[in-house]
Scaffold this active site. Structure first.
Site, PDB file in Angstrom:
ATOM      1  CG  ASP A   1     -16.288  66.084  62.765  1.00 19.43           C
ATOM      2  OD1 ASP A   1     -16.623  65.603  63.911  1.00 19.43           O
ATOM      3  OD2 ASP A   1     -15.638  64.940  61.993  1.00 19.43           O
TER       4      ASP A   1
ATOM      5  NE  ARG B   1     -16.781  62.946  64.022  1.00 18.15           N
ATOM      6  CZ  ARG B   1     -16.676  62.039  62.651  1.00 18.15           C
ATOM      7  NH1 ARG B   1     -17.185  60.598  63.178  1.00 18.15           N
ATOM      8  NH2 ARG B   1     -16.323  62.542  61.643  1.00 18.15           N
TER       9      ARG B   1
END
Length: 357
Positions: free
Chosen positions: A289, A291
């Protein structure tokens, strides 16, 4: 930064500087025989490939748990080989290749991070500047109209962009299921990509606000893709906030868990070959991930919200908001039925990413 990212996206070169060992840098996925020849003519030494250590391990070229690997060979690397090393597939280099470990806070690490910021594959063709240029890389780059960027600016870009977010526009936009809604746009100081806040009703800053952090998903949000649950989550959050009376939905420009739309489509192709969503990202060289949640925290602060009731199934969002100074007083589950196309995706999020369903 904006010129540097634009240049690598179109297949051009940039100079990444750190004061001691400036590098010529080019996106591996955009390299051609012609651009490679130009870069070779300017470089002081053989061209090499900087990739994430995760990608290098998939190529059986690095064993150490470092962040970046620099791949070299005992022969000149041509455009086809560089692209094959950078792109997902079954390619494994034969004899004559080696890899050296690098930390993220090095010019090579900054080169890889620049590719991520540009939403390209995290692989950069790199080469040292010639001796006469290393003493004054700024003038050398200016004379050749090559954009330059400091390694520190690349490595600190995401946090800097979040810290400098400013509201640049707003409008009343009645939504289906939430007619009393306003959309506010936030833009970083460098003019980069905007994030949006959707305010529903009149949330009170002195009480924990019902909030949803939603990463943009072109395929799910706009096209109704059945491969994910994003569209259901977006529309369901708007309806839930309206039913609760007031709240905020942050629409964050972080497509594909931060890897960008094109790379998300590449990941979908890998999923069709049998990889789950986590391993598909890893095949591309990305983390599970990519983000960050500093922009979300900054937007909430600018809106006057220091405490939230967070609608999420992802414990990482709770941890990251707390890390950035926003108190999560309650995690509000946000679950929707699966379908035959996204069941495996949701199972991977639960078993491998710790999502709570």
């Amino acid at each position: 930064m904006d010129r540097a990212t634009a240049e690598v996206r179109r297949g051009g070169m940039v100079v990444v500087m750190d004061g001691t060992a400036p590098l010529l840098v080019m996106a591996a996925e955009a390299v051609t025989p012609g651009t490679l020849e130009t870069m070779t003519g300017l470089a002081a030494d053989d061209l090499r490939l900087a990739v994430t250590a995760r990608r290098a391990r998939l190529l059986d070229l690095a064993a150490e748990e470092t962040e970046v690997a620099v791949i070299g060979a005992d022969h000149p690397l041509d455009a086809a080989t560089l692209r094959a090393l950078a792109e997902p597939g079954e390619t494994r280099p034969k004899n004559g290749f080696s890899a050296e470990s690098r930390a993220l806070d090095t010019p090579a690490g900054a080169a890889v991070q620049l590719m991520k910021i540009a939403r390209l594959l995290p692989a950069a063709v790199i080469a040292p500047l010639p001796t006469e240029a290393a003493a004054d890389p700024v003038d050398w780059a200016l004379a050749r109209d090559i954009p330059r960027v400091a390694a520190a600016d690349v490595l600190g870009y995401e946090e800097t962009a979040a810290r400098t977010l400013m509201m640049v526009g707003e409008a009343q936009v009645p939504l289906e299921g939430a007619e009393n809604a306003r959309i506010l746009a936030f833009r970083p100081a460098d003019g980069g990509t905007e994030h949006l806040a959707i305010l529903i009703g009149e949330p009170k800053p002195d009480a924990p606000v019902l909030a949803r952090l939603h990463s943009e998903c072109f395929t799910g949000d706009l096209l109704g893709s059945l491969r994910c649950d994003c569209g259901d989550q977006l529309r369901g959050a708007i309806e839930a906030i309206a039913k609760d009376g007031a709240g905020v939905l942050l629409y964050l420009a972080q497509e594909g868990r931060g890897i960008g739309l094109v790379n998300k489509l590449r990941a979908y192709t890998l999923q069709d070959q049998g990889y789950d969503t986590i391993d598909a990202n890893r095949q591309l060289g990305f983390d599970d991930d990519e983000r960050i949640y500093a922009p979300a925290a900054e937007m909430l602060r600018k809106l006057g919200f220091g405490r939230v009731r967070l609608m999420t199934n992802n414990p990482l969002k709770v941890e990251q908001l707390a890390r950035h100074g926003v108190e999560v007083t309650e995690r509000v589950p946000h679950v929707f039925p699966s379908n035959p196309h996204n069941l495996r995706y949701l199972q991977a999020k639960q078993t491998r990413s710790g999502h709570l369903f």
